[in-house]
Enzyme design. Structure first.
Site, short mmCIF file in Angstrom:
data_model
loop_
_atom_site.label_atom_id
_atom_site.label_comp_id
_atom_site.label_asym_id
_atom_site.label_seq_id
_atom_site.Cartn_x
_atom_site.Cartn_y
_atom_site.Cartn_z
N ASP A 486 49.66 -98.60 15.03
CA ASP A 486 49.91 -99.21 16.49
C ASP A 486 48.79 -100.17 17.16
OD1 ASP A 486 52.05 -97.83 17.62
OD2 ASP A 486 50.81 -95.79 18.06
C1 GLC Z 1 48.63 -95.57 20.34
C2 GLC Z 1 48.09 -95.05 18.91
C3 GLC Z 1 46.69 -94.64 19.02
C4 GLC Z 1 46.00 -95.94 19.45
C5 GLC Z 1 46.67 -96.07 21.08
C6 GLC Z 1 46.05 -97.30 21.57
O1 GLC Z 1 49.58 -95.16 20.87
O2 GLC Z 1 48.95 -93.94 18.68
O3 GLC Z 1 46.27 -94.33 17.89
O4 GLC Z 1 44.73 -96.18 18.89
O5 GLC Z 1 47.59 -95.93 21.40
O6 GLC Z 1 45.50 -97.21 22.95
C1 GLC Z 2 49.43 -92.14 16.70
C2 GLC Z 2 50.83 -92.47 17.09
C3 GLC Z 2 51.47 -92.94 15.89
C4 GLC Z 2 51.03 -93.87 15.15
C5 GLC Z 2 49.75 -93.63 14.77
C6 GLC Z 2 48.80 -94.79 14.27
O1 GLC Z 2 49.24 -91.07 15.88
O2 GLC Z 2 51.33 -91.40 17.90
O3 GLC Z 2 52.83 -93.25 16.23
O4 GLC Z 2 51.62 -94.15 14.05
O5 GLC Z 2 48.76 -93.28 15.85
O6 GLC Z 2 48.57 -96.05 15.08
#
Ligand code: GLC
Ligand code: GLC
Length: 817
Positions: A486
């Site tokens: 993400d």
């Molecule tokens: C996202 C991800 C998380 C990331 C965050 C950003 O949904 O799941 O791992 O660090 O939000 O704020």
């Molecule tokens: C969090 C989010 C997922 C994402 C991951 C890596 O676990 O829920 O959707 O893939 O972070 O950023």
């Protein structure tokens, strides 16, 4: 150091001291009524949607932590001593404290001044109420005169409003007390058709519904004035802070025990809203019937038995016996359970997700299904169709939806280009598990155009098309806002601290490409091509196979960095995750996903990439997401470097990705490494370092602080993580090697040489397979022969019997004879 131990036979984790490093929680309920409960009875409950239908209030940033919960105070009427048998909130020096977290229930008990108290908390199957069943025992030599005070603080339903809009909130609260039942009915007169009840099995000596009357001014839950004084005032709250408190008096002879039951329920009535005059008070008839039923101890006991039996039945779909107890307890109980919890709650409500911001994530829900589809296939089917209905005509998807409305939304961002591919992966997993091809013909409307409905199969084809419509200059998939990671936001370069990367505007983005999505595309479309073939859609099959070929060629040509797979190309066309970069030279995701897709298996690149993982990313606490972690802020890469080095996406052990490496190692047949990596993040294995790990030893956490961070080895964000499903898949399907395929269960173990035998009992498509694997020569890979019910079979796929019978399977590993 340990704070408890596993009770494998009862499928419980037993915590023996209340001051765990963090509140160690469990979940009550499931589909409709859900509660979070900590080892000291902290937490809250909601109906379906943690944001819109919150029953009880919880302060996430409170100190001392975890100060709202399901509390019962016990008071000795002789001398006014009072305490909480759950330790919080009074925190007295209890004797014999224990908290047993089981599957869907929690039992907390302790002894104080000669009075034993133990409370069992659970939600009966198919009910929307939680039971607190308390047993008090007088262990003194003389009679005890006691009082009990139960306490909950009601949330005014919408958890976000409840925590922000006080000018309104402090004027809307409404409660009633009807024949001993406390009714929370805020906004019932107007638009709501629901209310909460709090009931007790005993006659009341009094009650409170005003928080101020119960606690007293400037006093906390640790010293409510009503309990200290031993008097309640029968207060009725209007506006203000509605609470529910029952006061019960109990006299116990020496050695005598008494059961007291409290019920916190959610009720909906079917009457019209808004209602005319006379409709202001809740329709208690239905509610009262349910309450009366569950105030009986025999009904409560029977409901708990049914709950246990239900979990036993679910878990019996897959049980293993290996030489490693920490593998067995995770697979047989905890990881299956965690996957099912994540399936229900997605990322909405935990100690780390406030229940306000995040509903059901598209990518997350598809992955959560992988570890639970064999236990709850009907729910998985329904979920797949829900997810497909948040797909867009473009083949893309809303990133999340809110469970109550099932409407997709963009509130935590949009344009994550990996999203749609996960639907293909999840549907394929469902088909391989169940053989239920009818799901593909279910007609589903699109999230952005309700008039257009198509069979699920066409949704999947569109999902694949979404990637193919978005290829970049190197023929690799455009990343959009981000892919699975993400925080690799190559097209949203927010420089405004008030604008999250996840929702900041994204550029058109026709340059930044993701090698990860390329690998995922090959995995998903390999299955989709096979689905197309079996449906007789030769044209689609051909198109998909051609596309996969082109994608693999693009990875070969532009996705290889010499020693490992590149991560991406950024918006300027520069490499990300290359030895040419100063920081962030190697990322874990492509090193895992490409071999998982079969890329580089034959030409040594997978080996080289995974050796680089071992050299550069593997630590004793798990495998890091990237190295070197970014110490310099790189807004051109998005959110990733906003985390300090070693945390979250910036180089923690992001546990979700570790099982991918395990699977990749299995694809190379490197069993020792696969097994070793799996154990490094196994929570039960980490139990003995709980003072470092800090999170619950019975569930995976999202991250473990990486080598570059201050507290290397400290876990954070337990429970709601895709790690559970993937760890489960990696261990059961790839290491132990019992893997559903379109044709049946395939047997393909990859185990360390010293694992000489193990057993897997697997329910699959209407039959049970009792599989014993023997490894007489201590090989890592390779099946010499398989006997089913005494007969040698050809190949490694077990026949589908669908005859409700149990079939004995003997697998002998070794070189084919
Ligand atoms: C996202 C991800 C998380 C990331 C965050 C950003 O949904 O799941 O791992 O660090 O939000 O704020
Ligand atoms: C969090 C989010 C997922 C994402 C991951 C890596 O676990 O829920 O959707 O893939 O972070 O950023």
């Amino acid at each position: 150091m340990r704070y408890g131990h596993f009770d494998d036979r009862r499928r419980e984790y037993v915590i023996v001291r209340p001051d765990t490093p963090l509140p160690w929680i469990n979940y009550l309920g499931g589909d409709a009524f859900v509660g979070i409960i900590s080892n000291t009875a902290g937490g809250y409950s909601f109906y379906r949607d943690a944001r819109l239908r919150r029953l009880t209030r919880y302060r996430y940033n409170d100190v001392p932590v975890d100060g709202n919960g399901r509390y019962v105070y016990v008071r000795d009427e002789e001398d006014g001593t009072y305490w909480s048998p759950t330790w919080q909130p009074t925190r007295r020096d209890l004797q014999g404290y224990s908290c047993r977290h089981g599957l869907g229930y929690t039992v907390i008990g302790a002894s104080y001044v000669g009075i034993d108290a133990e409370t069992t908390y659970f939600v009966p199957l198919d009910e929307t109420l939680e039971i607190w069943s308390m047993r008090l025992t007088n262990c003194r030599d003389e009679p005890a005169r006691l009082s009990l005070y139960s306490a909950v603080e009601f949330c005014l339903w919408n958890a976000l409003e409840d925590a922000t809009n006080f000018q309104r909130n402090l004027n809307i609260g409404e409660v009633a007390v009807e024949a001993g039942v406390i009714v929370h009915k805020t906004e019932y007169r107007e638009r709501r058709n629901h209310f909460a009840t709090f009931a007790c099995s005993e006659p009341l000596a009094g009650f409170e519904t005003q928080r101020d009357a119960f606690l007293g001014p400037y006093r906390g839950w640790n010293e409510p004035v009503a309990v200290a004084r031993g008097e309640t005032s029968n207060s009725l709250e209007v506006g203000g802070f509605p609470v529910g408190v029952h006061h019960v008096r109990l006299d116990l002879w020496p050695g005598a025990s008494k059961r007291v039951i409290f019920l916190l329920g959610y009720h909906e009535d079917r009457r019209e809203t808004p209602r005319g005059p006379g409709g202001e008070s809740p329709d208690m008839d239905g509610a009262r019937r349910t309450i009366e039923r569950y105030l009986r101890a025999d009904v409560v006991d029977e409901a708990l038995e049914r709950l246990r039996a239900n979990w036993d039945r679910r878990l019996s779909a897959l049980q293993v016996a290996t030489p490693e107890p920490d593998v067995d307890r995770m697979i047989n109980t905890w990881t299956a359970y965690q996957s099912a919890v994540a399936f229900n709650v997605s990322r909405s409500a935990s100690r780390y997700e406030s229940g306000i911001g995040r509903g059901i994530g598209f990518r997350d829900a598809n992955q959560d299904l992988l570890g639970s589809v064999h236990m709850i296939p009907e729910k998985a089917r329904a979920r797949i169709l829900d997810l497909a209905s948040t797909q867009l005509v473009s083949g893309g998807a809303y990133h999340q939806y809110q469970p109550l409305t099932r409407q997709g939304n963009d509130t935590i961002g949009t344009g994550f280009n990996d999203d749609p591919l996960w639907l293909i992966h999840a549907t394929a997993a469902y088909l391989k598990e169940t053989g239920d091809w009818s799901v593909l013909d279910e007609s589903v409307a699109y999230g952005d155009d309700r008039r257009t409905s198509e069979p699920l199969y066409d949704h999947l084809i569109r999902a694949a098309g979404y990637t193919l419509d978005r290829l970049g200059p190197h023929g690799l998939p455009l990343i959009g806002r981000a892919d699975w990671n993400d925080c690799l936001n190559l097209n949203s370069h927010s420089r405004d601290p008030d604008e999250p990367f996840q929702t900041a505007p994204i550029r058109d983005g026709d340059t930044a490409e993701s090698v990860f999505i390329a690998g995922l595309f090959c995995i998903a479309c390999d299955d989709l091509a096979e689905i197309a073939r079996r449906r007789g859609d030769a044209a689609a099959e051909r198109r998909l196979r051609t596309a996969i070929g082109a994608m693999r060629a693009a990875v070969d040509r532009h996705g290889w960095d010499g020693g490992w797979f590149l991560r991406a190309y950024d918006a300027a066309g520069e490499k990300v995750g290359s030895h040419e970069n100063g920081e962030g030279q190697i990322f874990i995701e492509p090193q895992a996903i490409c071999p998982m897709a079969g890329i580089g298996l034959e030409d040594g690149r997978a080996t080289s990439a995974l050796d680089a993982v071992e050299r550069r990313l593997a630590t004793e606490h798990g495998i890091l997401l990237l190295q070197p972690a970014y110490t310099k802020y790189r807004p051109d890469l998005g959110e990733i470097s906003s985390y300090p080095p070693g945390y979250k996406e910036n180089g923690s052990v992001f546990c979700h990705t570790n099982p991918w490496v395990v699977i990749a190692e299995c694809r190379l047949g490197r069993a020792d490494r696969a097994w070793d990596y799996a154990l490094r993040i196994n929570p039960a294995k980490r139990e003995r370092i709980s003072e470092i790990h800090r999170c619950e030893p019975y569930v995976y956490a999202q991250t473990i602080v990486g080598r570059d961070g201050r507290d290397h080895g400290r876990a954070r964000n337990s429970w709601l993580t895709g790690t559970a499903s993937w760890a489960y898949v990696a261990m059961t399907q790839w290491i132990l090697g019992v893997r559903p395929t379109f044709d049946g269960l395939e047997i393909d173990p990859c185990v360390p040489a010293d694992v000489r035998e193990y057993r897997v009992v697997r329910r699959f498509r209407g039959a049970t397979y009792d599989i014993r694997v023997e490894n007489p020569d201590g090989v890592a890979r390779g099946v010499r022969g398989i006997r089913v019910d005494g007969e040698e079979i050809d190949g490694s796929v077990l026949p589908v019997f669908d005859d409700r019978a149990t079939h004995r399977v003997t697998v002998t590993l070794g070189a084919p004879s």
